[in-house]
Write a protein that holds these residues in place. Sequence first.
Motif, PDB file in Angstrom:
ATOM      1  N   ASP A   1       0.840  -1.209   0.000  1.00 15.48           N
ATOM      2  CA  ASP A   1       0.000   0.000   0.000  1.00 15.48           C
ATOM      3  C   ASP A   1       0.871   1.253   0.000  1.00 15.48           C
ATOM      4  N   VAL A   2       1.980   1.172   0.723  1.00 17.20           N
ATOM      5  CA  VAL A   2       2.863   2.332   0.842  1.00 17.20           C
ATOM      6  C   VAL A   2       4.318   1.888   0.717  1.00 17.20           C
ATOM      7  N   VAL A   3       5.120   2.714   0.083  1.00 14.88           N
ATOM      8  CA  VAL A   3       6.565   2.501   0.100  1.00 14.88           C
ATOM      9  C   VAL A   3       7.198   3.644   0.882  1.00 14.88           C
ATOM     10  N   LEU A   4       7.940   3.292   1.905  1.00 11.56           N
ATOM     11  CA  LEU A   4       8.754   4.276   2.640  1.00 11.56           C
ATOM     12  C   LEU A   4      10.106   4.260   1.970  1.00 11.56           C
ATOM     13  N   LEU A   5      10.448   5.360   1.327  1.00 14.32           N
ATOM     14  CA  LEU A   5      11.585   5.336   0.415  1.00 14.32           C
ATOM     15  C   LEU A   5      12.674   6.316   0.832  1.00 14.32           C
ATOM     16  N   ASP A   6      13.821   5.772   1.184  1.00 16.82           N
ATOM     17  CA  ASP A   6      14.969   6.634   1.468  1.00 16.82           C
ATOM     18  C   ASP A   6      15.488   7.195   0.148  1.00 16.82           C
ATOM     19  N   LEU A   7      15.878   8.458   0.149  1.00 20.66           N
ATOM     20  CA  LEU A   7      16.361   9.051  -1.110  1.00 20.66           C
ATOM     21  C   LEU A   7      17.823   8.714  -1.386  1.00 20.66           C
ATOM     22  N   MET A   8      18.638   8.674  -0.334  1.00 18.42           N
ATOM     23  CA  MET A   8      20.060   8.386  -0.526  1.00 18.42           C
ATOM     24  C   MET A   8      20.295   6.888  -0.447  1.00 18.42           C
ATOM     25  N   LEU A   9      20.300   6.247  -1.586  1.00 24.74           N
ATOM     26  CA  LEU A   9      20.509   4.799  -1.637  1.00 24.74           C
ATOM     27  C   LEU A   9      21.710   4.524  -2.534  1.00 24.74           C
ATOM     28  N   PRO A  10      22.447   3.473  -2.229  1.00 23.38           N
ATOM     29  CA  PRO A  10      23.575   3.131  -3.097  1.00 23.38           C
ATOM     30  C   PRO A  10      23.060   2.540  -4.417  1.00 23.38           C
ATOM     31  N   GLY A  11      23.804   2.742  -5.485  1.00 23.53           N
ATOM     32  CA  GLY A  11      23.375   2.191  -6.778  1.00 23.53           C
ATOM     33  C   GLY A  11      22.320   3.063  -7.405  1.00 23.53           C
ATOM     34  N   MET A  12      21.062   2.693  -7.234  1.00 23.02           N
ATOM     35  CA  MET A  12      19.958   3.478  -7.772  1.00 23.02           C
ATOM     36  C   MET A  12      19.389   4.360  -6.658  1.00 23.02           C
ATOM     37  N   ASP A  13      19.370   5.666  -6.863  1.00 25.92           N
ATOM     38  CA  ASP A  13      18.887   6.519  -5.772  1.00 25.92           C
ATOM     39  C   ASP A  13      17.354   6.520  -5.678  1.00 25.92           C
ATOM     40  N   GLY A  14      16.858   7.097  -4.592  1.00 26.37           N
ATOM     41  CA  GLY A  14      15.421   7.050  -4.314  1.00 26.37           C
ATOM     42  C   GLY A  14      14.579   7.725  -5.382  1.00 26.37           C
TER      43      GLY A  14
ATOM     44  N   CYS B   1      11.562   6.032  -7.302  1.00 22.51           N
ATOM     45  CA  CYS B   1      10.233   6.630  -7.370  1.00 22.51           C
ATOM     46  C   CYS B   1       9.764   6.732  -8.828  1.00 22.51           C
ATOM     47  N   ARG B   2      10.671   7.181  -9.689  1.00 19.43           N
ATOM     48  CA  ARG B   2      10.340   7.318 -11.106  1.00 19.43           C
ATOM     49  C   ARG B   2       9.886   5.970 -11.675  1.00 19.43           C
ATOM     50  N   ARG B   3      10.620   4.929 -11.341  1.00 21.46           N
ATOM     51  CA  ARG B   3      10.290   3.600 -11.884  1.00 21.46           C
ATOM     52  C   ARG B   3       8.997   3.046 -11.282  1.00 21.46           C
ATOM     53  N   LEU B   4       8.795   3.305  -9.993  1.00 23.53           N
ATOM     54  CA  LEU B   4       7.536   2.854  -9.363  1.00 23.53           C
ATOM     55  C   LEU B   4       6.342   3.471 -10.095  1.00 23.53           C
ATOM     56  N   LYS B   5       6.454   4.769 -10.409  1.00 23.12           N
ATOM     57  CA  LYS B   5       5.332   5.487 -11.006  1.00 23.12           C
ATOM     58  C   LYS B   5       5.201   5.231 -12.508  1.00 23.12           C
ATOM     59  N   ALA B   6       6.275   4.725 -13.129  1.00 23.15           N
ATOM     60  CA  ALA B   6       6.224   4.457 -14.562  1.00 23.15           C
ATOM     61  C   ALA B   6       5.687   3.048 -14.848  1.00 23.15           C
ATOM     62  N   ASP B   7       5.696   2.199 -13.834  1.00 22.40           N
ATOM     63  CA  ASP B   7       5.309   0.806 -14.019  1.00 22.40           C
ATOM     64  C   ASP B   7       3.824   0.641 -13.682  1.00 22.40           C
ATOM     65  N   PRO B   8       3.016   0.185 -14.658  1.00 20.93           N
ATOM     66  CA  PRO B   8       1.575   0.041 -14.396  1.00 20.93           C
ATOM     67  C   PRO B   8       1.268  -0.826 -13.179  1.00 20.93           C
ATOM     68  N   VAL B   9       2.150  -1.759 -12.865  1.00 23.06           N
ATOM     69  CA  VAL B   9       1.913  -2.656 -11.723  1.00 23.06           C
ATOM     70  C   VAL B   9       2.022  -1.898 -10.401  1.00 23.06           C
ATOM     71  N   THR B  10       2.960  -0.969 -10.317  1.00 18.13           N
ATOM     72  CA  THR B  10       3.231  -0.301  -9.041  1.00 18.13           C
ATOM     73  C   THR B  10       2.772   1.160  -9.006  1.00 18.13           C
ATOM     74  N   ARG B  11       2.246   1.656 -10.110  1.00 17.73           N
ATOM     75  CA  ARG B  11       1.917   3.081 -10.229  1.00 17.73           C
ATOM     76  C   ARG B  11       1.027   3.598  -9.098  1.00 17.73           C
TER      77      ARG B  11
ATOM     78  N   ASP C   1      15.554  17.439  -4.422  1.00 11.80           N
ATOM     79  CA  ASP C   1      15.095  16.073  -4.636  1.00 11.80           C
ATOM     80  C   ASP C   1      13.666  15.894  -4.164  1.00 11.80           C
ATOM     81  N   VAL C   2      13.319  16.581  -3.071  1.00 14.51           N
ATOM     82  CA  VAL C   2      11.957  16.483  -2.559  1.00 14.51           C
ATOM     83  C   VAL C   2      10.978  17.008  -3.596  1.00 14.51           C
ATOM     84  N   VAL C   3      11.287  18.170  -4.160  1.00 14.06           N
ATOM     85  CA  VAL C   3      10.401  18.749  -5.163  1.00 14.06           C
ATOM     86  C   VAL C   3      10.305  17.821  -6.372  1.00 14.06           C
ATOM     87  N   LEU C   4      11.442  17.284  -6.764  1.00 11.82           N
ATOM     88  CA  LEU C   4      11.488  16.346  -7.882  1.00 11.82           C
ATOM     89  C   LEU C   4      10.638  15.111  -7.574  1.00 11.82           C
ATOM     90  N   GLY C   5      10.810  14.583  -6.368  1.00 11.02           N
ATOM     91  CA  GLY C   5      10.077  13.383  -5.971  1.00 11.02           C
ATOM     92  C   GLY C   5       8.575  13.613  -5.951  1.00 11.02           C
TER      93      GLY C   5
END
Length: 232
Positions: A49-62, A66-76, A91-95
């Motif tokens: 129902d909810v993803v608690l998402l840290d922005l500073m992540l190694p590899g792929m950042d938050g 977020c972009r991929r979650l919202k682009a994927d019909p399954v997780t949008r 980043d907050v504004v972007l997110g």
Amino acid sequence: MSKRKILVIEDEPDIRELLVHHLHREGHRVLAAGDGFSGLEKARKENPDVVLLDLMLPGMDGIEVCRRLKADPVTRGVSVVMLTAKAEETDVVLGLGLGADDYVPKPFRVKELMARLQAVLRRGAIVSEEAAADAIVRGRIVIDPSRHQVRVDGVDVLFTATEFRLLAFLAQHPGRVFSRDQLINRVLGHMAIVTPRNIDVHVRALRAKLGEEREAIETVRGVGYRFRVEER
Ligand code: CA
């Protein structure tokens, strides 16, 4: 509140475990991931129902997560609450522009985070109950509460639940100025945790999405915001 499924994506083990512990205690089902890739995989598989998402992540950042979650019909449709360090305001504004519902600055108090999370869950519920209202037409902006849809100059624009509520409320009262506190009380329910500053951030994201119609939401200096009165 009813039990929900919550996915925590946070690379710092201490914070991750703290969050998992408290969310469990609140009665939620909790999943955790230590990086963006495995987080996305879990989100697809488990449909939280909810993803608690840290922005500073190694590899792929938050932000990318977020972009991929919202682009994927399954997780949008998932609600996203970002965890941010103070320096990450752009980043907050972007997110929020990408469809995140809210953000909580680090360091946070667990109680505050839980309250914010509940607010996001509650807002989701309120929005889905807002069916059957008539469309609000304001110039080139058409707001359809029953379908939770906004068209700007004929083009569908995706808004978060919070942005949608703010836009719809202001558009229902064109010309009337509302203070940030009034907007918090009247639009976002009884969420004492939402600060006036949050309203500014949401309005900024809202305007960015309105594009050429951004001036529909006017800032009244020292007072708050209003929806412009249409010229005839
Ligand atoms: Ca981190």
